[in-house]
Design a protein around this motif. Sequence first.
Motif, short mmCIF file in Angstrom:
data_model
loop_
_atom_site.label_atom_id
_atom_site.label_comp_id
_atom_site.label_asym_id
_atom_site.label_seq_id
_atom_site.Cartn_x
_atom_site.Cartn_y
_atom_site.Cartn_z
N CYS A 58 0.84 -1.20 0.00
CA CYS A 58 0.00 0.00 0.00
C CYS A 58 0.87 1.25 0.00
N THR A 61 -2.63 4.12 1.85
CA THR A 61 -3.44 3.79 3.01
C THR A 61 -2.63 2.99 4.01
N GLU A 63 -4.73 1.75 6.61
CA GLU A 63 -5.89 1.18 7.29
C GLU A 63 -5.96 -0.32 7.01
N GLU A 76 -6.28 -0.73 -2.07
CA GLU A 76 -6.03 0.44 -2.93
C GLU A 76 -6.41 0.07 -4.34
#
Length: 83
Positions: A58, A61, A63, A76
């Motif tokens: 990633c 992000t 998360e 993503e």
Amino acid sequence: SADCWSSSLGYPCCTSTNSIYYSDGDGDWGIENNQWCGLPKQINNAVCWSKALGYNCCTTTSEVQYEDQDGPWGIENNDWCGI
């Protein structure tokens, strides 16, 4: 070394693995010689563990959407990515 955050906790930094077995507030942990070791932050950022599984890491992000034995995953561009 300065990037070995786990030495202050009594654990060496990992030297031969980039696999994350556990993550906590201190950082990411690996296992070498059947003992916990801290994954150096600079190595962890430089090595994309999910590439070996066919997925990019990633970039936009952090998360976590899912976590398995390989590590934490985000999404993503409608595809899984390693965090």
